[in-house]
Design a protein around this motif. Sequence first.
Motif, PDB file in Angstrom:
ATOM      1  N   VAL A 188      32.218   8.965 -49.158  1.00  0.00           N
ATOM      2  CA  VAL A 188      30.907   9.495 -49.557  1.00  0.00           C
ATOM      3  C   VAL A 188      29.910   8.343 -49.573  1.00  0.00           C
ATOM      4  CG1 VAL A 188      31.873  11.380 -50.939  1.00  0.00           C
ATOM      5  CG2 VAL A 188      31.395   9.182 -52.022  1.00  0.00           C
ATOM      6  N   ASP A 189      28.617   8.667 -49.598  1.00  0.00           N
ATOM      7  CA  ASP A 189      27.616   7.594 -49.631  1.00  0.00           C
ATOM      8  C   ASP A 189      27.116   7.360 -51.053  1.00  0.00           C
ATOM      9  OD1 ASP A 189      25.882   9.676 -50.169  1.00  0.00           O
ATOM     10  OD2 ASP A 189      24.944   9.662 -48.190  1.00  0.00           O
ATOM     11  N   ALA A 190      26.271   6.345 -51.206  1.00  0.00           N
ATOM     12  CA  ALA A 190      25.764   5.960 -52.528  1.00  0.00           C
ATOM     13  C   ALA A 190      24.900   7.053 -53.136  1.00  0.00           C
ATOM     14  CB  ALA A 190      24.972   4.654 -52.418  1.00  0.00           C
ATOM     15  N   PRO A 196      29.851  16.603 -50.118  1.00  0.00           N
ATOM     16  CA  PRO A 196      29.063  15.528 -49.497  1.00  0.00           C
ATOM     17  C   PRO A 196      28.761  15.873 -48.034  1.00  0.00           C
ATOM     18  CG  PRO A 196      31.356  14.881 -49.637  1.00  0.00           C
ATOM     19  CD  PRO A 196      31.273  16.241 -50.255  1.00  0.00           C
ATOM     20  N   PHE A 197      27.541  16.233 -47.727  1.00  0.00           N
ATOM     21  CA  PHE A 197      27.151  16.609 -46.376  1.00  0.00           C
ATOM     22  C   PHE A 197      26.847  15.364 -45.545  1.00  0.00           C
ATOM     23  CE2 PHE A 197      26.600  20.409 -48.780  1.00  0.00           C
ATOM     24  CZ  PHE A 197      26.773  21.461 -47.890  1.00  0.00           C
ATOM     25  N   PHE A 198      27.009  15.520 -44.238  1.00  0.00           N
ATOM     26  CA  PHE A 198      26.682  14.434 -43.324  1.00  0.00           C
ATOM     27  C   PHE A 198      25.166  14.255 -43.218  1.00  0.00           C
ATOM     28  CE2 PHE A 198      26.012  12.571 -39.097  1.00  0.00           C
ATOM     29  CZ  PHE A 198      26.882  11.491 -39.155  1.00  0.00           C
ATOM     30  N   ASP A 199      24.444  15.363 -43.056  1.00  0.00           N
ATOM     31  CA  ASP A 199      22.983  15.295 -42.953  1.00  0.00           C
ATOM     32  C   ASP A 199      22.397  16.663 -43.320  1.00  0.00           C
ATOM     33  OD1 ASP A 199      20.386  14.574 -42.453  1.00  0.00           O
ATOM     34  OD2 ASP A 199      20.547  14.690 -40.269  1.00  0.00           O
ATOM     35  N   LYS A 208      48.188  12.761 -45.112  1.00  0.00           N
ATOM     36  CA  LYS A 208      47.093  12.934 -44.152  1.00  0.00           C
ATOM     37  C   LYS A 208      45.925  11.988 -44.380  1.00  0.00           C
ATOM     38  CE  LYS A 208      47.860  17.899 -43.393  1.00  0.00           C
ATOM     39  NZ  LYS A 208      47.222  19.242 -43.434  1.00  0.00           N
ATOM     40  N   ILE A 209      45.794  11.470 -45.588  1.00  0.00           N
ATOM     41  CA  ILE A 209      44.564  10.789 -45.982  1.00  0.00           C
ATOM     42  C   ILE A 209      44.297   9.532 -45.155  1.00  0.00           C
ATOM     43  CG2 ILE A 209      45.385   9.219 -47.783  1.00  0.00           C
ATOM     44  CD1 ILE A 209      42.503  11.683 -48.201  1.00  0.00           C
ATOM     45  N   LYS A 210      45.346   8.791 -44.783  1.00  0.00           N
ATOM     46  CA  LYS A 210      45.136   7.560 -44.018  1.00  0.00           C
ATOM     47  C   LYS A 210      44.854   7.840 -42.549  1.00  0.00           C
ATOM     48  CE  LYS A 210      47.919   4.571 -47.024  1.00  0.00           C
ATOM     49  NZ  LYS A 210      49.074   3.634 -47.098  1.00  0.00           N
ATOM     50  N   LYS A 211      45.343   8.988 -42.052  1.00  0.00           N
ATOM     51  CA  LYS A 211      45.186   9.313 -40.635  1.00  0.00           C
ATOM     52  C   LYS A 211      43.900  10.075 -40.336  1.00  0.00           C
ATOM     53  CE  LYS A 211      50.210   9.692 -40.121  1.00  0.00           C
ATOM     54  NZ  LYS A 211      51.334  10.604 -39.770  1.00  0.00           N
ATOM     55  N   MET A 212      43.209  10.561 -41.375  1.00  0.00           N
ATOM     56  CA  MET A 212      42.037  11.399 -41.128  1.00  0.00           C
ATOM     57  C   MET A 212      40.920  10.588 -40.469  1.00  0.00           C
ATOM     58  SD  MET A 212      40.456  11.864 -44.958  1.00  0.00           S
ATOM     59  CE  MET A 212      39.938  10.464 -45.936  1.00  0.00           C
ATOM     60  N   HIS A 213      40.151  11.292 -39.657  1.00  0.00           N
ATOM     61  CA  HIS A 213      39.042  10.637 -38.952  1.00  0.00           C
ATOM     62  C   HIS A 213      37.758  10.813 -39.742  1.00  0.00           C
ATOM     63  CE1 HIS A 213      36.312   9.349 -35.824  1.00  0.00           C
ATOM     64  NE2 HIS A 213      35.652  10.504 -35.936  1.00  0.00           N
ATOM     65  N   LEU A 214      37.087   9.698 -40.001  1.00  0.00           N
ATOM     66  CA  LEU A 214      35.809   9.732 -40.708  1.00  0.00           C
ATOM     67  C   LEU A 214      34.722   9.115 -39.841  1.00  0.00           C
ATOM     68  CD1 LEU A 214      36.808   8.558 -44.331  1.00  0.00           C
ATOM     69  CD2 LEU A 214      36.373  10.900 -43.552  1.00  0.00           C
ATOM     70  N   GLU A 215      33.617   9.823 -39.715  1.00  0.00           N
ATOM     71  CA  GLU A 215      32.450   9.275 -39.039  1.00  0.00           C
ATOM     72  C   GLU A 215      31.683   8.381 -40.014  1.00  0.00           C
ATOM     73  OE1 GLU A 215      31.381   9.587 -35.970  1.00  0.00           O
ATOM     74  OE2 GLU A 215      32.823  11.062 -35.215  1.00  0.00           O
ATOM     75  N   GLU A 216      31.054   7.336 -39.476  1.00  0.00           N
ATOM     76  CA  GLU A 216      30.184   6.522 -40.315  1.00  0.00           C
ATOM     77  C   GLU A 216      28.992   7.368 -40.763  1.00  0.00           C
ATOM     78  OE1 GLU A 216      30.174   3.708 -41.696  1.00  0.00           O
ATOM     79  OE2 GLU A 216      31.712   2.478 -40.735  1.00  0.00           O
ATOM     80  N   LEU A 217      28.751   7.400 -42.054  1.00  0.00           N
ATOM     81  CA  LEU A 217      27.634   8.179 -42.577  1.00  0.00           C
ATOM     82  C   LEU A 217      26.310   7.533 -42.201  1.00  0.00           C
ATOM     83  CD1 LEU A 217      29.157   8.861 -46.104  1.00  0.00           C
ATOM     84  CD2 LEU A 217      28.736  10.585 -44.343  1.00  0.00           C
ATOM     85  N   PRO A 218      25.282   8.331 -41.922  1.00  0.00           N
ATOM     86  CA  PRO A 218      23.981   7.750 -41.552  1.00  0.00           C
ATOM     87  C   PRO A 218      23.427   6.886 -42.674  1.00  0.00           C
ATOM     88  CG  PRO A 218      23.790  10.119 -41.967  1.00  0.00           C
ATOM     89  CD  PRO A 218      25.248   9.800 -41.944  1.00  0.00           C
ATOM     90  N   LYS A 219      22.948   5.686 -42.296  1.00  0.00           N
ATOM     91  CA  LYS A 219      22.402   4.781 -43.310  1.00  0.00           C
ATOM     92  C   LYS A 219      21.084   5.304 -43.869  1.00  0.00           C
ATOM     93  CE  LYS A 219      24.622   0.661 -41.390  1.00  0.00           C
ATOM     94  NZ  LYS A 219      24.421  -0.684 -40.817  1.00  0.00           N
ATOM     95  N   LYS A 220      20.327   5.990 -43.015  1.00  0.00           N
ATOM     96  CA  LYS A 220      19.062   6.586 -43.442  1.00  0.00           C
ATOM     97  C   LYS A 220      19.083   8.074 -43.092  1.00  0.00           C
ATOM     98  CE  LYS A 220      16.159   2.457 -43.072  1.00  0.00           C
ATOM     99  NZ  LYS A 220      14.931   1.878 -42.469  1.00  0.00           N
ATOM    100  N   PRO A 221      19.466   8.928 -44.025  1.00  0.00           N
ATOM    101  CA  PRO A 221      19.482  10.368 -43.750  1.00  0.00           C
ATOM    102  C   PRO A 221      18.095  10.853 -43.329  1.00  0.00           C
ATOM    103  CG  PRO A 221      20.579   9.869 -45.830  1.00  0.00           C
ATOM    104  CD  PRO A 221      19.897   8.609 -45.386  1.00  0.00           C
ATOM    105  N   SER A 222      18.091  11.970 -42.599  1.00  0.00           N
ATOM    106  CA  SER A 222      16.823  12.539 -42.136  1.00  0.00           C
ATOM    107  C   SER A 222      15.895  12.804 -43.305  1.00  0.00           C
ATOM    108  CB  SER A 222      17.083  13.839 -41.377  1.00  0.00           C
ATOM    109  OG  SER A 222      17.953  13.596 -40.292  1.00  0.00           O
TER     110      SER A 222
END
Length: 621
Positions: free
Chosen positions: A75-77, A219-222, A109-123
């Motif tokens: 999750v992000d800050a 926690p949404f991506f955007d 599953k937790i170590k194998k899951m794929h996570l995208e880098e969260l946007p540093k500046k959300p829309s």
Amino acid sequence: MIATVIPIVRLPKHLGYFDYAMSKELVPLLRIGQLVSIPFRNSEHYGIVFSIQKKATPTEKEKELTSIVHEIPLVDANHLTLIAFMSTLYGVSPCTLLKMSLLPIQKSKIKKMHLEELPKKPSLTTATTSLHTYHTPQQQSETIQHLLQQSSASGQTLILVPEVHAIDETRSALTISQQEDTVVWHSTLTVKQKFERWLHIRNGEKHIVIGTRGSLLLPFFDLQRIIITEEHSDQHKHWDQAPRFHVKDICTLKKKPTHLLSYSPSIESYFLAYKKDIPHHKASEAHLQEPPTVIDLRSERAAHNYSCFSLSLEDRIREAEGDVFLFLNRRGFATSLGCQTCGFMNTCNTCALPTIYDQTKNILVCHYCKQQQSPVMTCPSCKDGMVRLRGVGTQLVESSLRTLLGEHHPHAVVRIDADIEDISYLPRQRPRMIVGTGKALSHIRWDRTDLIIFVDIDRQLAIPEYMATESVWHTMQQVQFRRLQSSTFYIQTRNPDHNFFQSLGDPDRLYREELHTRHRLAYPPYSYLVKYFFGHANQTAAADEAERVYELLCMALTKEKKPIRLHPPIAMHPFYYRKKYWYAILVKITPAEWQEHLQWVNTYIPPLWKIDPRPISILSP
């Protein structure tokens, strides 16, 4: 370096943040929002990094963080900041809120899951609110479609529904391509489904999310915008356990564009639109339903008709060919047992509420604490034999209906209320006559229903809650929204002069009268209401504690001179519930400053008290 971590476990409200030392190898790798493994109480647990602080020499009390489970933050800050703030508003540990917002933690599953880098500046979005009203399911679908077309192609839209059964209807309003880009979230999903769908939402793989109130904590991506369908529904309130949040308040905290959709706007939304604080988009009234027909039962009683139904409705029921729905929000056979001579009323020995007669078991039962008694034939107070059952329940309506129709009538008579657990037996081919409470509304075949009858709503309108009339109004409007144009709708009453019935042809009248009453009493929307309540096995101890906290708040308000109004402690209803006596203190806050003042009041509330911002009931514990 010190890492402050929120463990992913349920903890008491005063616990939530724990400091851990870091090895030199982990210092350059650690990031806020990462999933980490920590030693916690004699075992290893998972946690989320909340903050990282520079500290020259860790103390001996600080254990060392074990490992980083996933290098990309879960999750992000911003999400963690929201969790921390909500914990101060709702009086729960941030651990509880974090656990509610995360996927099920599966070690395999937790170590194998794929996570995208969260946007540093959300829309960037502007926190606006708008009201959209409509009158038919078709107009509702068109409104949702219009709002989705305005959405950014890259961002996400959350569509909140009040209950799980409304998800399929909302999903059907989408195009095929939109449905393929949609993920559904609710509490009854399996662990596997939650794990997969949470990742779809968090990684931004799906752009439309349809879910119940819990999905707002994900926690949404955007996240670009939030659509609240049936915004008037009290099911948008997480009322039965902490955190007792309402989705509208969380939308305010998230600061995202919010669209309120309804066929029966809440009095609060009507007020904001009337003041032009929010834009109001109205659908065409070309397909507006005719108001229901009111039947005055006083004339029926004068004609010695003591049936559940008026004489004219008995004829309509016999002649019905399609489905029939008879609504009564009171289960049991009779709602009380009392003496006609001295006025005695039989009550529960535990909570002092009137007992309900259950004909199927021939017992008196309390629906709150489940206590049972045998019916009495003579009054225990005056020893007279004039003991009678009073009031109408769903069992009595069902029995009267079967007697009215006879044995060979083609309709299947079905009762649906909280006493009926299995409704899989509902006949599909035969026409139905359903007698039910609010539980039955989601099981009505509206496209086959020709006749709707509200048997008795007078008792609901008389409940001493400031939202009682509004609640019944929304139920009536739900039927208006769902029923066919060709169907007929009747409401029986002994009080046709009530503002509710006088407003059936002029809804603005009901809203104006309700707002006038609430303004005089400083109830919402003219204040932000918070209910603090406390229960104890000893009545005196409960009352003394309520009085002590009330006096503490009074002294604090006198000193700080906050624009907050307090109501002295009141006994709740039922007074004795779940083996405790309950008292409540009501706090009224200026709506524009509710977050700041709610936090301030909460600092004076002891740990064992319950906090209920924006309650849907004042009296119920």
